[in-house]
Design an enzyme around this catalytic site. Structure first.
Site, mmCIF file in Angstrom:
data_model
loop_
_atom_site.group_PDB
_atom_site.id
_atom_site.type_symbol
_atom_site.label_atom_id
_atom_site.label_comp_id
_atom_site.label_asym_id
_atom_site.label_seq_id
_atom_site.Cartn_x
_atom_site.Cartn_y
_atom_site.Cartn_z
ATOM 1 N N HIS A 10 3.375 -8.497 -44.316
ATOM 2 C CA HIS A 10 4.675 -8.216 -43.785
ATOM 3 C C HIS A 10 5.511 -9.716 -43.200
ATOM 4 C CE1 HIS A 10 7.620 -7.389 -40.108
ATOM 5 N NE2 HIS A 10 8.132 -6.640 -40.878
ATOM 6 N N GLU B 60 6.663 -11.394 -46.225
ATOM 7 C CA GLU B 60 7.823 -10.633 -46.965
ATOM 8 C C GLU B 60 9.058 -11.153 -46.120
ATOM 9 O OE1 GLU B 60 10.362 -7.043 -45.508
ATOM 10 O OE2 GLU B 60 8.291 -6.429 -45.745
ATOM 11 N N HIS B 61 9.229 -11.637 -45.143
ATOM 12 C CA HIS B 61 10.081 -12.072 -44.260
ATOM 13 C C HIS B 61 10.323 -13.563 -44.838
ATOM 14 C CE1 HIS B 61 11.159 -9.849 -40.442
ATOM 15 N NE2 HIS B 61 10.295 -8.912 -41.113
ATOM 16 N N GLU C 98 10.581 -8.173 -33.565
ATOM 17 C CA GLU C 98 10.863 -6.860 -34.139
ATOM 18 C C GLU C 98 9.770 -5.976 -33.568
ATOM 19 O OE1 GLU C 98 9.965 -5.344 -38.673
ATOM 20 O OE2 GLU C 98 10.615 -7.388 -38.369
#
Length: 487
Positions: free
Chosen positions: A101, A104-105, A181
């Protein structure tokens, strides 16, 4: 994921990455075409309309190993361009949860040829959309633009497939973004905290038990070297799948892919996934979360079941039909028993998360009516499952199958959903033929198949989650805890 969790355009029934699910097949040759799924329709008009809209799916493969799937949809001059990588949170190295993840950022931080934000501004200027998402088994990047901009999307994705630029400053800043987040979406949300705890209890060995976003203490330790190592391992053309749906010709798409993705050098064999096998469960587990932010208690049970990839022939389809029978809307057994007749709950449902590489999950959930304890809900759910285990009516099975196939037909009206279905299926190790044959396999499910599928819903294979406000906390502990939660 940027700007939201979940794939683009997925029907609610499929939660965060399920589509018409399916069983694996071998790779197909360059340019081979597969007819779209045959469906069952409620009337001749619907059948005729579907025949007119039925696409011919083309699959190809470049010399560097990149797979291509083209899905024609000529109703509007728009295309959905998706690049899927066969890696997700379950492929995070030990002690590095959240790296899939996190990367991905970082993939939006630019290359030498395309500085950070350049491509996003271009997509926005031409009225398009872009985003990305990470799941347990794959990571995907997508754009939806006017068809004349397809080449630009390919050029950019091919560039960041091999030329990602990361600095220590960028990595540190984005790590803080991911931590925030997590604080906003999980640490401050009791329902997400409970779900995280339930998953961790269900998967004691398999990495599906790790949160996709990662554990906070491990995210804090992720460094630039970790991101680059993961990038070098998984972001290769051999590990990637290109899906293009929209107003395009397969020949033109393959030509553009050759132009932009073809020069990306292959790095050898596709990376292998190393995942420990989850042992067979033998004990039911209860996870209870009390939180002052909880205004409405809720119940969830998650069972360990086979996926379309790991199940025996016909087994996953039977689980799909069982989920529809148990909790697929207002005609389902759970809704009628708990909501309509018993007045025990205000909502109830079930879902089978079938598209997964390994053993997966079957969800049953309910929200109690005012004054009803979660123990009563739990007992009612057990009774409903036991009732299904005694046998189901042919008419009920037929109704469930019709609804499943109809939902699949209606969802094809969304171009992005089509791209997601095919991408998710292939990224999870399935094949185009599995998508094409899914309706027939659903139609072949019998009442006896559904009855056998209930064997997977043995309570010993499940984790139950109770979400409650602090005032519901019992004074006692131990074996009498569940009883004390009853009204």
């Amino acid at each position: 994921m940027r700007d939201g969790e979940g794939p683009p355009g997925a029907p609610a029934r499929f939660l965060d990455s399920d589509g018409p699910p399916l069983k694996a097949m071998d790779g197909m040759s360059f340019g081979e075409t597969v007819a779209a799924p045959e469906k069952v329709f409620l009337n001749p008009l619907a059948q005729a309309q579907a025949k007119l809209a039925r696409p011919a799916i083309t699959q190809a493969k470049l010399a560097n190993g990149l797979e291509i799937v083209v899905i024609p949809d000529r109703r509007a001059p728009v295309v959905t361009h998706m690049v899927w990588y066969r890696n997700g949170s379950a492929d995070d190295p030990p002690g590095k949860s959240g790296i899939a993840h996190f990367l991905e950022h970082l993939m939006f931080k630019g290359t030498k040829a395309n500085s950070q934000g350049k491509f996003s501004e271009l997509v926005a200027d031409c009225g398009g959309q872009e985003n990305a998402f990470t799941s347990n088994d794959y990571t995907a990047y997508f754009q939806r633009v006017a068809k004349e901009h397809l080449g630009v999307c390919m050029e950019y994705e091919a560039d960041r497939m091999k030329n990602l630029v990361l600095t220590g400053e960028v990595v540190g800043t984005e790590r803080d973004v991911v931590l925030e987040e997590r604080r906003m979406r999980t640490d401050s949300d009791p329902s997400n905290q409970l779900n995280e705890a339930v998953q961790a209890a269900l998967f004691t060995q398999h990495p599906y038990g790790k949160p996709i976003i990662g554990w906070s203490h491990e995210i804090e330790c992720l460094e630039r070297a970790d991101a680059l190592a993961y990038y070098d391992r998984f972001y290769t053309p051999e590990n990637a799948l290109l899906v293009v749906a929209g107003d395009v010709d397969a020949k033109d798409v393959i030509g553009l892919a050759e132009k932009y993705y073809g020069p990306v050098p292959a790095r050898g064999e596709p990376p292998k996934r190393f995942r420990p096998r989850e042992p067979e469960p033998h004990a039911h587990r209860l996870v209870t979360l009390f939180d002052e932010k909880v205004e409405q208690p809720s119940h969830q049970s998650v069972f360990l079941v086979p996926s379309y990839k790991s199940a025996a022939p016909g087994e996953a389809e039977a689980l799909e039909v069982l989920a529809q029978l148990l909790g697929g809307g207002q005609t389902s057994l759970l809704f009628k028993t708990l909501v309509m007749d018993g007045k025990l709950a205000v909502s109830a449902g079930a879902h089978y998360h079938g598209t997964a590489v390994d053993t997966t999950r079957f969800y049953v959930f309910a929200v109690p009516a005012k004054g009803v304890g979660l123990a009563a809900i739990d007992a009612a759910i057990d009774a409903a499952i036991a009732r299904a285990a005694q046998g189901v009516q042919e008419a009920d099975v037929r109704r469930a199958k019709t609804r499943l196939v109809a939902e699949a037909v209606y969802a094809q009206d969304n171009q992005a959903t089509l791209a997601h279905w095919y991408g998710a299926s292939l990224a999870a190790g399935l094949g185009l033929e599995d998508v094409a044959q899914w309706p027939k396999r659903i139609e072949a499910v019998t009442p006896d198949d559904v009855k056998k599928a209930t064997l997977w819903l043995d309570k010993r294979r499940s984790v139950t989650g109770f979400l409650l406000p602090p005032e519901s906390r019992p004074a006692s502990t131990g074996a009498d805890m569940i009883d004390s939660l009853a009204p």
